[in-house]
Design a protein around this motif. Structure first.
Motif, mmCIF file in Angstrom:
data_model
loop_
_atom_site.group_PDB
_atom_site.id
_atom_site.type_symbol
_atom_site.label_atom_id
_atom_site.label_comp_id
_atom_site.label_asym_id
_atom_site.label_seq_id
_atom_site.Cartn_x
_atom_site.Cartn_y
_atom_site.Cartn_z
ATOM 1 N N LEU A 52 -4.743 12.430 -5.165
ATOM 2 C CA LEU A 52 -5.259 12.340 -6.532
ATOM 3 C C LEU A 52 -6.647 12.955 -6.638
ATOM 4 O O LEU A 52 -7.043 13.419 -7.712
ATOM 5 C CB LEU A 52 -5.296 10.881 -6.985
ATOM 6 N N GLU A 53 -7.385 12.951 -5.558
ATOM 7 C CA GLU A 53 -8.707 13.590 -5.557
ATOM 8 C C GLU A 53 -8.599 15.051 -5.151
ATOM 9 O O GLU A 53 -9.602 15.691 -4.826
ATOM 10 C CB GLU A 53 -9.664 12.851 -4.619
ATOM 11 N N HIS B 86 -1.067 4.817 0.917
ATOM 12 C CA HIS B 86 -2.129 4.599 -0.074
ATOM 13 C C HIS B 86 -3.229 5.646 0.088
ATOM 14 O O HIS B 86 -3.698 6.222 -0.901
ATOM 15 C CB HIS B 86 -2.707 3.196 0.071
ATOM 16 N N GLY B 87 -3.622 5.873 1.315
ATOM 17 C CA GLY B 87 -4.643 6.879 1.550
ATOM 18 C C GLY B 87 -4.175 8.257 1.145
ATOM 19 O O GLY B 87 -4.930 9.022 0.533
ATOM 20 N N PHE B 88 -2.946 8.568 1.454
ATOM 21 C CA PHE B 88 -2.425 9.877 1.056
ATOM 22 C C PHE B 88 -2.449 10.011 -0.464
ATOM 23 O O PHE B 88 -2.863 11.042 -1.006
ATOM 24 C CB PHE B 88 -0.999 10.069 1.582
ATOM 25 N N ALA C 7 0.657 -2.876 7.564
ATOM 26 C CA ALA C 7 -0.691 -2.406 7.229
ATOM 27 C C ALA C 7 -0.811 -0.910 7.483
ATOM 28 O O ALA C 7 -1.427 -0.182 6.700
ATOM 29 C CB ALA C 7 -1.734 -3.168 8.043
ATOM 30 N N ALA C 8 -0.191 -0.463 8.566
ATOM 31 C CA ALA C 8 -0.224 0.962 8.883
ATOM 32 C C ALA C 8 0.492 1.773 7.809
ATOM 33 O O ALA C 8 -0.030 2.782 7.318
ATOM 34 C CB ALA C 8 0.409 1.201 10.258
ATOM 35 N N MET D 35 -5.260 -0.227 -11.017
ATOM 36 C CA MET D 35 -4.703 -1.329 -10.235
ATOM 37 C C MET D 35 -5.567 -1.643 -9.011
ATOM 38 O O MET D 35 -5.624 -2.782 -8.550
ATOM 39 C CB MET D 35 -3.283 -0.980 -9.783
ATOM 40 N N PHE D 36 -6.216 -0.617 -8.494
ATOM 41 C CA PHE D 36 -7.018 -0.793 -7.288
ATOM 42 C C PHE D 36 -8.512 -0.702 -7.583
ATOM 43 O O PHE D 36 -9.298 -0.393 -6.682
ATOM 44 C CB PHE D 36 -6.611 0.223 -6.228
ATOM 45 N N VAL E 289 4.086 14.307 6.949
ATOM 46 C CA VAL E 289 3.238 13.242 7.510
ATOM 47 C C VAL E 289 4.106 12.063 7.950
ATOM 48 O O VAL E 289 3.920 11.508 9.047
ATOM 49 C CB VAL E 289 2.179 12.811 6.479
ATOM 50 N N LYS F 101 -4.351 8.447 -2.625
ATOM 51 C CA LYS F 101 -5.726 8.545 -3.102
ATOM 52 C C LYS F 101 -6.295 9.937 -2.856
ATOM 53 O O LYS F 101 -6.904 10.547 -3.746
ATOM 54 C CB LYS F 101 -6.588 7.497 -2.384
ATOM 55 N N LEU F 102 -6.115 10.427 -1.648
ATOM 56 C CA LEU F 102 -6.637 11.751 -1.330
ATOM 57 C C LEU F 102 -5.957 12.817 -2.170
ATOM 58 O O LEU F 102 -6.593 13.768 -2.633
ATOM 59 C CB LEU F 102 -6.456 12.030 0.164
ATOM 60 N N TRP G 180 1.285 0.917 4.689
ATOM 61 C CA TRP G 180 0.601 0.844 3.390
ATOM 62 C C TRP G 180 -0.647 1.718 3.396
ATOM 63 O O TRP G 180 -0.903 2.477 2.462
ATOM 64 C CB TRP G 180 0.268 -0.614 3.061
ATOM 65 N N SER G 181 -1.436 1.605 4.458
ATOM 66 C CA SER G 181 -2.659 2.395 4.542
ATOM 67 C C SER G 181 -2.358 3.883 4.445
ATOM 68 O O SER G 181 -3.022 4.627 3.715
ATOM 69 C CB SER G 181 -3.390 2.109 5.860
ATOM 70 N N THR G 182 -1.346 4.321 5.166
ATOM 71 C CA THR G 182 -1.051 5.752 5.200
ATOM 72 C C THR G 182 -0.658 6.270 3.822
ATOM 73 O O THR G 182 -1.221 7.249 3.333
ATOM 74 C CB THR G 182 0.070 6.036 6.204
#
Lengths: 220, 220
Positions: free
Chosen positions: A183-184, A176-178, A169-170, A125-126, A206, A180-181, A172-174
């Motif tokens: 998943l990695e 989404h970043g969490f 934005a804050a 999706m991204f 968090v 992504k990180l 979503w960013s948080t």
DNA sequence: CGATCTATCTGAACAGTGTTAAGATAGATA
DNA sequence: TATCTATCTTAACACTGTTCAGATAGATCG
């Protein structure tokens, strides 16, 4: 002279045991989308190939082009459905929660839960470069998902629309970043259910840190 | 009988105009890494191919395998250097700032700035499936970058180590998610310098919202 | 100095990919 | 019943990453 047995192997697809009639497949779009989602679920975003999707749908590698143009077109359709599913999960998570903060927390947990449960779909999706990034329906679906945060956050910050934009934005960013990180594997393994549960608890901390129960956050 | 002119075309590489001696390339590892970084800078993470990297280094497609095993090995080396560069940028951004909050803000801005200025490299650094994910040096380099946040944040929250872990996860998640979403154009175009500047201003507002100047954030 | 040794690189091949063009097929239409 | 048209197949093309036998050249040693 041509054997023409290819219609036989069509029965060995991954398509659900529905009608699946004669020669003209009739539901090839749906079959290809379902096959693609299955591949993403099994192999992740990197495991997807157009030929494998065609194989599972029981058609030749050239068949998808007629319906979706190219691989990007098919994946765009998959991504749109993914965004719809994500937006639905976010709405459902927020509904039923009493306050704005509880809604936001529930949405954040739902967002990461979605990413961890459907990693391949989420990554795709991204992955703008693998999609038709300027597709109108895709953009709208994506916007709708992002908008879910704005709605909840607007209730949280009682300020201007610009403030709501910033807060959304804050948020979503948080999350989404969490996601992504996570998943990695930056927060530990998420391959098994136990690992995922632990990561979700970290996320809970968090969220409690960034959007505390009330007033200021413990800070120097 | 074999022409053996291949050594001639070696002079047409992307390798810097250094020694680049005789037949045995001598610095093929470095040349391949430099070529890979150039591809990532020009074409993004999806544009990288091992053959193209070999082409730019002036060697056959089979040559890299001897030094890096496979494409994942080469990309792992590129990712390690990327993490080192990122960690350096984070350290440098924090140094010179007076307070913990200013350090954190500067680090956040530096993180996203790095991502927007080196999108291909950044995406590759976090594309575990294309790297040797369990490589010890890679893991340490990644950990070091993440640790940069912990150091600064520990100064911010005067609490337990566990609190610092949580706050660092929050900071990293936020800036990482913002960078990822920005690269996928969710906050507007980042293709030109003007767009990037606007996005960076949005980031600044996000940071001010999540880590305000002092005390509580404006909230219901 | 000359022969051998060894790391490095080439050439060629293989299986697999996305995409395209020309043609076959079957359901719909007139 | 004949034609039309969307749908799918076949075959080909230019790529990709990887492997393996062999050529090459610098280093080592008698």
């Amino acid at each position: 002279m041509k054997k023409r047995v290819s219609s036989a192997k069509r029965s060995t697809g991954v398509t659900r045991p529905g009608p699946e009639p004669g020669y003209h497949h009739g539901e090839l779009q749906e079959a290809l989308i379902a096959a693609s989602e299955a591949i993403l679920a099994e192999q992740g975003a990197e495991g997807f190939t157009l030929r494998e999707a065609a194989r599972r749908a029981g058609v030749s590698p050239a068949a998808p082009s007629h319906h979706f143009g190219n691989a990007q077109g098919l994946l765009t359709e998959v991504a749109i459905r993914g965004y719809d599913a994500l937006a639905g999960a976010l709405r459902e998570a927020a509904s039923g929660k009493p306050g704005a903060r509880e809604k936001l927390h529930a949405q954040g947990l739902a967002y990461v839960d979605f990413a961890l449960r459907h990693p391949g779909r989420f990554q795709m999706m991204f992955a703008n470069k693998r999609l038709v990034a300027d597709d109108a329906r895709l953009r709208q679906a994506s916007r709708a998902a992002g908008h879910a945060f704005e709605i909840v956050v607007a209730e949280l910050v009682g300020g201007t629309p610009k403030g709501a934009k910033t807060a959304a934005a804050a948020a979503w960013s948080t999350v989404h970043g969490f996601a992504k990180l996570a998943l990695e594997e930056k927060f530990g393994s998420v391959k098994n259910e136990a690992g995922r549960r632990e990561v979700m608890m970290t996320l809970n901390q968090v969220l409690n840190y960034l959007w505390p129960a009330s007033g200021p956050r413990p800070q120097a």
